[in-house]
Design an enzyme around this catalytic site. Structure first.
Site: not given
Ligand code: BGC
Length: 706
Positions: A241
């Site tokens: 993530d």
């Molecule tokens: C989130 C993810 C997301 C990623 C990209 C993160 O802060 O937890 O779910 O896909 O950002 O935007």
């Protein structure tokens, strides 16, 4: 490939603009993926650079959070889950994929499969609810919708199962918090939707932010190597993530960025999102022998395998020419999804459906909130396309006689100056329809709340409207199950919508005027008070289960002697039960279940049985019922939940019509990870229910014997 080129493939950066530096990096093979490029021309320009100007010509994979639609916005995932409709969810994902490909996006960070049993957590909006079976079936349907028949199809995008794993159990519902999920619960509940969606062919998986029992997911080799690769044979790739790798330093799990890279690579994490510890440290770590080059080879192969499977080497470009974004077909599908995602919670004296000849007072901050109606995780949906309930009255429901007063400018607004106007507006009408809920920004990532009552002074507005003695219909648009117990007496009917998306307005009137009949069921338990959390239907029985009518706070005599007051599990102030249970939802019709039949009362391992009942529409309207199958394993090597969903079917019935509903149940459906942590069904007695909610149904029993 050189070692540097391999490591480059494992590096994902966030896009903000095309510049020399970015193009240089792509030319040198230092970037495998970009997220958030959304303009087709820009995608095409960057892919050209990757294909033609880098030594190996490896295309980029372009990711984006396309969570419930790109431009045409569907109900938030929690809403879609209320439809219990695999086909609908699949089609919504397919439409999102079609619109994404038009922009050159070929990878979405969805579905989110985190089991969510805490409505304080803002990301419950993005989840498919509290139940592993439902989330697993719908998650798999989303994967099929995004990825189509083949990943290389012109309308397919790669799916990403997230967040692996346990993120939904964040302590206290505070986002990013630690989780403490013991191994049986992890395996039987939290991992189950991921397993099913891997089986459906998901191309990628994202690790989560949380540490579970002290181990951050981006450094958890047990999850990534043992469970995902070894047990489930996953052959796609895993992305971290956003900075979840470098955050292992804050967790206190890694001393520095170099150790981060070493921990994640050795744990089996293929691609790093934005934090760049791989690109900065892996070469050195290989030289020092801390990360074997064979490990890098495996990780990069996982990424390239998916790029090949996606057909990116042949064509990574966005198409030119007119597309289908916001096409009538897409809007119609979004409207149907909004209709099927609404849940009727209350309908006293059959107030609904409304007579179209009645004069309607339309009141409240969500009646005309084109941005907020779309819900969380909307980057590309344009509010100009949103059809709000008010707009729908001005366009397609023009024949309706209505008066409108917004009363509150937005959900948090505490200014009661317009309450009097609202009350006067209500007095002019035959019936009041009040639109309350949450702005979209109040749920989603990093938007947790400790109080989940209707926010601001919305409850006061509802009470003031009720005091006019006009019939009141409460229509919500929210990102979570709110605690509305205190509001229920002030509404004769309640139609609960999780943020319904672009076409929510007309969908709601379709339901309120009876052009469509509500059929949604709750994918999550509605608690009475926030203090009841966590509360979910598939809990263990405990040694002292709470009674149906537990003692109440005010019944305790003054100066009562110290005693255990019934010796069971409940709250003195809010009892044992939730406000509305999982699986609950009304229709304008009524449905009766009868004649439960089991094709066998004993089955052996490997065998199947049929569980059936007749279902009759006993009401006046044609309607659709979501029939649910639940099972309880009465005795296990570990304590088993009081009920577990094992099947559901949507059955449409004309008034008076009866159909036979038949579920198949196999011994495999009864399997779980028991004391020895081996997944298998255990011999013994089982109860089984078929009904319209988790707290009702016809009950039978059978046994599993060798
Ligand atoms: C989130 C993810 C997301 C990623 C990209 C993160 O802060 O937890 O779910 O896909 O950002 O935007």
């Amino acid at each position: 490939m050189t070692l540097a080129e391999k490591i480059g493939q494992m590096n994902q950066l966030n896009f903000d603009q095309i510049n020399k530096d970015l193009e240089e990096k792509i030319k040198k093979g230092e970037i495998g993926s970009l997220l958030n490029v959304t303009n087709a021309e820009e995608v095409n320009q960057l892919q050209q650079v990757a294909l033609q100007q880098s030594r190996l010509g490896i295309p980029l994979i372009i990711g984006r959070d396309v969570i419930h639609g790109l431009h045409t916005i569907f109900p938030i995932p929690l809403g879609q889950a209320a439809s219990f409709d695999d086909e609908l969810v699949k089609n919504a994902a397919h439409i999102a994929a079609v619109e994404s490909r038009e922009k050159g996006i070929n990878w979405t960070f969805a579905p989110m499969l985190d089991i969510s049993r805490d409505a304080r957590w803002g990301r419950i909006a993005e989840s498919l609810g509290e139940d592993p079976y439902l989330a697993g079936r719908l998650g798999a349907a989303m994967v099929r919708g995004f990825q189509g028949n083949k990943l290389s199809d012109a309308t397919s995008i790669a799916a990403c199962l997230k967040h692996f794993a346990g993120y939904g159990a964040a302590e206290g519902g505070r986002d990013y918090n630690s989780t403490n999920i013991p191994i049986h619960l992890l395996r039987n509940v939290y991992l189950e939707p991921f397993r099913k969606s891997v089986e459906a062919g998901a191309a990628t998986v994202m690790t989560s932010f949380n540490d579970n029992d002290g181990i951050p997911a981006s450094g958890n080799g047990f999850l990534l190597k043992q469970v995902l690769r070894k047990e489930w044979n996953f052959d796609g790739f895993v992305v971290s993530d956003w900075a979840s790798m470098s955050e292992m330093i804050s967790h206190g799990f890694a001393a520095d960025r170099k150790e981060v890279a070493s921990l994640s690579a050795n744990a089996g994490l293929d691609m790093e999102m934005v934090s760049q510890t791989y690109i900065q440290n892996l070469e050195q770590l290989v030289k020092e022998g801390k990360v074997p080059v064979q490990v890098i080879d495996e990780l990069v192969k996982n990424i390239l395998r998916i790029k090949i499977r996606m057909g990116l080497f042949e064509n990574p470009f966005a198409p030119t020419g007119p597309g289908k974004t916001y096409s009538q077909a897409h809007l119609n599908a979004a409207r149907e999804a909004a209709v099927k995602s609404a849940v009727l919670l209350k309908n006293n004296n059959q107030l609904l459906p409304l007579d179209v000849r009645k004069k309607i007072a339309v009141i409240g901050p969500m009646a005309d909130a084109p941005h907020d109606q779309m819900g969380t995780w909307v980057f590309d949906g344009q509010k100009e396309y949103t059809v709000t309930p008010l707009k729908a009255l001005q366009t397609e429901y023009k024949h309706i006689n209505y008066v409108y007063e917004q009363a509150l400018a937005f959900s948090r607004d505490k200014n009661k100056a317009n309450f009097e106007k609202a009350v006067n507006t209500a007095k002019q009408a035959d019936v009041v329809v009040v639109f309350l809920g949450e702005e979209s920004i109040l749920s989603g990532e990093a938007h947790s709340l400790s109080n989940i009552n209707l926010i601001g002074v919305q409850s006061d507005l509802l009470a003031a409207l009720k005091a006019t003695n006009k019939p009141v219909v409460l229509v919500t648009m929210a990102g979570r199950p709110l605690t509305i117990e205190r509001d229920l007496p002030n509404a004769d009917a309640v139609l609960y919508n999780f943020h319904p998306g672009t076409m929510g307005g007309p969908a709601i009137w379709d339901l309120l005027f009876g052009k469509a009949n509500p059929s949604g069921k709750l994918p999550v338990t509605f608690v009475r008070e926030v203090g009841q959390i966590p509360m979910y239907y598939n809990h263990n029985n405990t040694g002292r289960p709470g009674p149906k009518n537990p003692m109440k706070l005010d019944d305790i005599p003054l100066e009562a002697k110290q005693s255990s007051l019934g010796n069971s599990s409940f709250y003195l102030d809010s009892g044992r039960d939730p406000l509305f249970p999982f699986g609950y939802g009304l229709s304008y019709s009524s449905f009766e279940y009868k004649d439960l039949k089991l094709s066998a009362t004993k089955i052996k391992p490997g065998e199947k049985m049929k569980v059936s009942a007749t279902l009759t529409n006993t009401g006046k309207y044609e309607g659709t019922e979501i029939a649910q199958l639940y099972v309880r394993d009465m005795v296990g090597s570990i304590a088993r939940p009081v009920k577990e969903l094992k099947g559901y079917q949507k059955i449409s019935l004309k008034p008076g019509e009866t159909k036979l509903v038949t579920f198949e149940l196999s011994s495999d459906d009864l399997a779980f990870y028991g004391l020895d942590l081996v997944k298998k069904a255990e011999n013994g007695m089982f109860n089984v229910w078929v009904g319209g909610s988790s707290d009702s149904g016809l009950k039978g029993s059978f046994s599993l014997e060798q």
